[in-house]
Write a protein that holds these residues in place. Structure first.
Motif, PDB file in Angstrom:
ATOM      1  N   UNK A 163       5.531  -5.874   2.415  1.00 39.13           N
ATOM      2  CA  UNK A 163       6.270  -4.869   1.631  1.00 39.13           C
ATOM      3  C   UNK A 163       5.295  -3.979   0.871  1.00 39.13           C
ATOM      4  N   UNK A 164       4.289  -4.590   0.256  1.00 36.34           N
ATOM      5  CA  UNK A 164       3.323  -3.806  -0.519  1.00 36.34           C
ATOM      6  C   UNK A 164       2.579  -2.816   0.381  1.00 36.34           C
ATOM      7  N   UNK A 165       2.104  -3.287   1.532  1.00 38.11           N
ATOM      8  CA  UNK A 165       1.347  -2.410   2.428  1.00 38.11           C
ATOM      9  C   UNK A 165       2.235  -1.293   2.960  1.00 38.11           C
ATOM     10  N   UNK A 166       3.467  -1.597   3.291  1.00 36.54           N
ATOM     11  CA  UNK A 166       4.382  -0.567   3.806  1.00 36.54           C
ATOM     12  C   UNK A 166       4.619   0.515   2.759  1.00 36.54           C
ATOM     13  N   UNK A 167       4.772   0.112   1.502  1.00 36.10           N
ATOM     14  CA  UNK A 167       5.056   1.070   0.433  1.00 36.10           C
ATOM     15  C   UNK A 167       3.821   1.811  -0.067  1.00 36.10           C
ATOM     16  N   UNK A 168       2.632   1.248   0.123  1.00 35.24           N
ATOM     17  CA  UNK A 168       1.425   1.824  -0.457  1.00 35.24           C
ATOM     18  C   UNK A 168       0.354   2.198   0.550  1.00 35.24           C
ATOM     19  N   UNK A 169       0.674   2.189   1.827  1.00 35.06           N
ATOM     20  CA  UNK A 169      -0.352   2.447   2.837  1.00 35.06           C
ATOM     21  C   UNK A 169      -0.970   3.834   2.691  1.00 35.06           C
ATOM     22  N   UNK A 170      -0.179   4.820   2.342  1.00 31.68           N
ATOM     23  CA  UNK A 170      -0.700   6.185   2.225  1.00 31.68           C
ATOM     24  C   UNK A 170      -1.674   6.328   1.055  1.00 31.68           C
ATOM     25  N   UNK A 171      -1.444   5.610  -0.020  1.00 33.13           N
ATOM     26  CA  UNK A 171      -2.297   5.752  -1.203  1.00 33.13           C
ATOM     27  C   UNK A 171      -3.347   4.654  -1.331  1.00 33.13           C
ATOM     28  N   UNK A 172      -3.126   3.513  -0.709  1.00 33.80           N
ATOM     29  CA  UNK A 172      -4.035   2.366  -0.844  1.00 33.80           C
ATOM     30  C   UNK A 172      -4.534   1.874   0.511  1.00 33.80           C
ATOM     31  N   UNK A 173      -4.841   2.800   1.409  1.00 31.69           N
ATOM     32  CA  UNK A 173      -5.221   2.414   2.769  1.00 31.69           C
ATOM     33  C   UNK A 173      -6.417   1.461   2.826  1.00 31.69           C
ATOM     34  N   UNK A 174      -7.522   1.727   2.130  1.00 37.64           N
ATOM     35  CA  UNK A 174      -8.660   0.794   2.225  1.00 37.64           C
ATOM     36  C   UNK A 174      -8.307  -0.617   1.750  1.00 37.64           C
ATOM     37  N   UNK A 175      -7.587  -0.722   0.638  1.00 35.41           N
ATOM     38  CA  UNK A 175      -7.214  -2.039   0.131  1.00 35.41           C
ATOM     39  C   UNK A 175      -6.232  -2.728   1.075  1.00 35.41           C
ATOM     40  N   UNK A 176      -5.297  -1.976   1.643  1.00 39.33           N
ATOM     41  CA  UNK A 176      -4.327  -2.558   2.577  1.00 39.33           C
ATOM     42  C   UNK A 176      -5.041  -3.095   3.820  1.00 39.33           C
ATOM     43  N   UNK A 177      -6.010  -2.339   4.324  1.00 43.18           N
ATOM     44  CA  UNK A 177      -6.766  -2.800   5.487  1.00 43.18           C
ATOM     45  C   UNK A 177      -7.585  -4.033   5.128  1.00 43.18           C
ATOM     46  N   UNK A 178      -8.253  -4.018   3.989  1.00 44.01           N
ATOM     47  CA  UNK A 178      -9.065  -5.156   3.551  1.00 44.01           C
ATOM     48  C   UNK A 178      -8.214  -6.416   3.411  1.00 44.01           C
ATOM     49  N   UNK A 179      -7.097  -6.318   2.706  1.00 41.96           N
ATOM     50  CA  UNK A 179      -6.235  -7.487   2.522  1.00 41.96           C
ATOM     51  C   UNK A 179      -5.620  -7.936   3.844  1.00 41.96           C
TER      52      UNK A 179
END
Length: 131
Positions: A27-43
């Motif tokens: 859910x977090x990655x889906x909602x924040x992928x545009x703004x938090x792409x590096x962190x989403x990929x890392x996690x």
């Protein structure tokens, strides 16, 4: 204590990835992928490494058929509990939690199986090591 710790680690990995609450990676990655792409990929990569470790160890210890057998036992238990009216499957969130518990138990048993086998038979599992 060892099995409980392995099961809790498997449960945490699954619940961190997805659960019926808004507090999970999916859910977090889906909602924040545009703004938090590096962190989403890392996690996402950290979770992927966790799955590789857990699945590889489970497949090496009990194999695919063993995983299906353990999962089938838990599904049959759910069926029995439902048939006796002790468990109701009309709530989708509860069904998701039951699924997460069943899958984490499969992974926990897979990670612990070598220890159980050694305790029962006195034989250790040894991987082939090249010199």
């Amino acid at each position: 204590m060892g099995f409980l710790l392995r099961w809790l680690m498997a449960f945490f990995l699954l619940v961190a990835t997805f659960n019926p609450t808004p507090w999970n990676y999916s859910v977090w990655a889906w909602n924040n992928l545009a703004t938090e792409t590096p962190l989403a990929v890392f996690l996402g990569l950290l979770l992927c490494v966790g799955y590789i470790i857990f699945l590889r160890a489970t497949l090496r210890s009990i194999g695919g058929i063993g995983m299906l057998l353990v999962l089938s036992i838990f599904l049959a238990l759910i069926w029995v509990l439902t048939d006796y009216g002790l468990l109701h499957l009309d709530n989708q969130a509860n069904n998701t939690w039951i699924g997460l518990i069943a899958l984490s138990l499969v992974l926990g048993i897979g990670l612990s199986w070598s220890h159980v086998r050694r305790a029962l038979s006195g034989q250790s599992d040894v991987d082939d090591v090249e010199d």
